[in-house]
Design a protein around this motif. Structure first.
Motif, PDB file in Angstrom:
ATOM      1  N   LYS A  10      -4.009  17.560  -8.779  1.00 29.93           N
ATOM      2  CA  LYS A  10      -4.957  18.687  -8.939  1.00 29.93           C
ATOM      3  C   LYS A  10      -4.208  19.963  -9.312  1.00 29.93           C
ATOM      4  CE  LYS A  10      -8.705  17.253  -5.868  1.00 29.93           C
ATOM      5  NZ  LYS A  10      -9.356  17.497  -4.562  1.00 29.93           N
ATOM      6  N   GLU A  11      -3.072  20.176  -8.675  1.00 31.45           N
ATOM      7  CA  GLU A  11      -2.278  21.374  -8.971  1.00 31.45           C
ATOM      8  C   GLU A  11      -1.711  21.316 -10.388  1.00 31.45           C
ATOM      9  OE1 GLU A  11      -0.693  25.132  -8.475  1.00 31.45           O
ATOM     10  OE2 GLU A  11      -2.169  24.097  -7.226  1.00 31.45           O
ATOM     11  N   VAL A  12      -1.260  20.137 -10.831  1.00 33.97           N
ATOM     12  CA  VAL A  12      -0.768  19.991 -12.197  1.00 33.97           C
ATOM     13  C   VAL A  12      -1.878  20.334 -13.190  1.00 33.97           C
ATOM     14  CG1 VAL A  12       0.054  18.328 -13.929  1.00 33.97           C
ATOM     15  CG2 VAL A  12       1.050  18.324 -11.629  1.00 33.97           C
ATOM     16  N   ALA A  13      -3.070  19.784 -12.969  1.00 34.79           N
ATOM     17  CA  ALA A  13      -4.204  20.065 -13.864  1.00 34.79           C
ATOM     18  C   ALA A  13      -4.539  21.559 -13.872  1.00 34.79           C
ATOM     19  CB  ALA A  13      -5.422  19.245 -13.431  1.00 34.79           C
ATOM     20  N   LYS A  14      -4.518  22.166 -12.689  1.00 38.18           N
ATOM     21  CA  LYS A  14      -4.810  23.607 -12.575  1.00 38.18           C
ATOM     22  C   LYS A  14      -3.802  24.418 -13.383  1.00 38.18           C
ATOM     23  CE  LYS A  14      -4.776  27.230  -9.081  1.00 38.18           C
ATOM     24  NZ  LYS A  14      -4.509  27.483  -7.654  1.00 38.18           N
ATOM     25  N   ARG A  15      -2.516  24.095 -13.232  1.00 39.89           N
ATOM     26  CA  ARG A  15      -1.473  24.847 -13.938  1.00 39.89           C
ATOM     27  C   ARG A  15      -1.510  24.609 -15.443  1.00 39.89           C
ATOM     28  NH1 ARG A  15       3.878  25.128 -10.112  1.00 39.89           N
ATOM     29  NH2 ARG A  15       2.773  25.641  -8.195  1.00 39.89           N
ATOM     30  N   LEU A  16      -1.961  23.420 -15.849  1.00 36.69           N
ATOM     31  CA  LEU A  16      -2.098  23.129 -17.278  1.00 36.69           C
ATOM     32  C   LEU A  16      -3.379  23.710 -17.858  1.00 36.69           C
ATOM     33  CD1 LEU A  16      -0.950  19.391 -17.388  1.00 36.69           C
ATOM     34  CD2 LEU A  16       0.260  21.360 -18.357  1.00 36.69           C
ATOM     35  N   GLY A  17      -4.332  24.083 -16.977  1.00 36.49           N
ATOM     36  CA  GLY A  17      -5.611  24.618 -17.434  1.00 36.49           C
ATOM     37  C   GLY A  17      -6.500  23.563 -18.053  1.00 36.49           C
ATOM     38  N   VAL A  18      -6.457  22.337 -17.512  1.00 35.93           N
ATOM     39  CA  VAL A  18      -7.254  21.239 -18.058  1.00 35.93           C
ATOM     40  C   VAL A  18      -8.224  20.701 -17.005  1.00 35.93           C
ATOM     41  CG1 VAL A  18      -5.447  20.567 -19.687  1.00 35.93           C
ATOM     42  CG2 VAL A  18      -5.509  19.502 -17.426  1.00 35.93           C
ATOM     43  N   ASP A  40      -4.026  10.436 -18.886  1.00 30.29           N
ATOM     44  CA  ASP A  40      -2.941  11.176 -19.525  1.00 30.29           C
ATOM     45  C   ASP A  40      -1.654  11.243 -18.717  1.00 30.29           C
ATOM     46  OD1 ASP A  40      -4.499  12.125 -21.844  1.00 30.29           O
ATOM     47  OD2 ASP A  40      -5.668  13.141 -20.297  1.00 30.29           O
ATOM     48  N   ILE A  41      -1.767  11.071 -17.411  1.00 30.59           N
ATOM     49  CA  ILE A  41      -0.604  11.281 -16.558  1.00 30.59           C
ATOM     50  C   ILE A  41      -0.765  10.426 -15.301  1.00 30.59           C
ATOM     51  CG2 ILE A  41      -1.705  13.288 -15.485  1.00 30.59           C
ATOM     52  CD1 ILE A  41       1.050  14.563 -15.207  1.00 30.59           C
TER      53      ILE A  41
END
Length: 195
Positions: A10-18, A40-41
């Protein structure tokens, strides 16, 4: 879905803005690569291996996890990995835990020398499961009914032991340190750089 990997993803998605969406294919499907855009990941507690590196790229290490042995609380025979000799040992199919039981595990982290853990037993019978849930259900039946032990990650095992009402216990020292990496499908350097 809850847990550490979920929080990290969730944090990765938040930081990527996706947008964030969880997919839960089987482990063997994930590690086969060739995802074709289905996801994707993988933030899924994966350890790099040579076999996996043929079809996946490993982008970032985000924690390290010890592998441990779990037995039914009625078990008095298994106190360490040396005691796995001749025993039926469960693990989720396609994991490093299964490879460890088969004495085939080599941990191969990108840019680092390969590490082969010690296997202090002659031969154990690997019992692969589609899900650790099923393996723990079988172990709960008692020692030797369907399984004698399970090899699992410490964090998962600790939680299951604590919630088991005294059915399980972790025995011995950790078997090996498992580096856990974020992985992506092979060959997209631009996407890897963003991750």
């Amino acid at each position: 879905m809850v847990g550490f990997d979920i929080d990290v993803s969730k944090e990765v998605a938040k930081r990527l803005g996706v947008a964030y969406k969880v997919e839960t294919p089987s482990w063997e499907i994930i590690t086969a690569g060739n995802w074709k855009g289905r996801w994707d990941i993988c933030v899924c507690s994966m350890t790099p291996t040579t076999e996996r590196a043929r079809v996946l790229d490993f982008v970032n290490e985000y924690y390290a996890a010890p592998a441990v042995i779990v037995v039914n609380s009625d078990n008095t025979d298994i106190k360490s990995a040396a005691d796995l000799n001749g025993k039926k040992v469960g693990a989720e199919a396609g994991t490093t835990y299964e490879k460890y039981i088969q004495k085939q595990l080599v941990i191969e982290v990108p840019g680092q020398p390969s590490v082969k853990p010690e296997f202090p037993f002659n031969e154990a019978q690997a019992a692969p499961y589609d899900s650790e849930d099923t393996a723990f259900q079988d172990l709960a039946l008692g020692t030797g009914k369907r399984l004698d032990a399970i090899v699992s990650g410490y964090m998962t095992a600790k939680d299951r032991v604590e919630k088991s009402g005294g059915k399980f216990k972790i025995v011995g020292n950790s078997l090996y340190a498992e580096p856990i990496w974020v992985s992506v499908d092979k060959g997209d350097k631009e996407w890897e750089a963003k991750i």
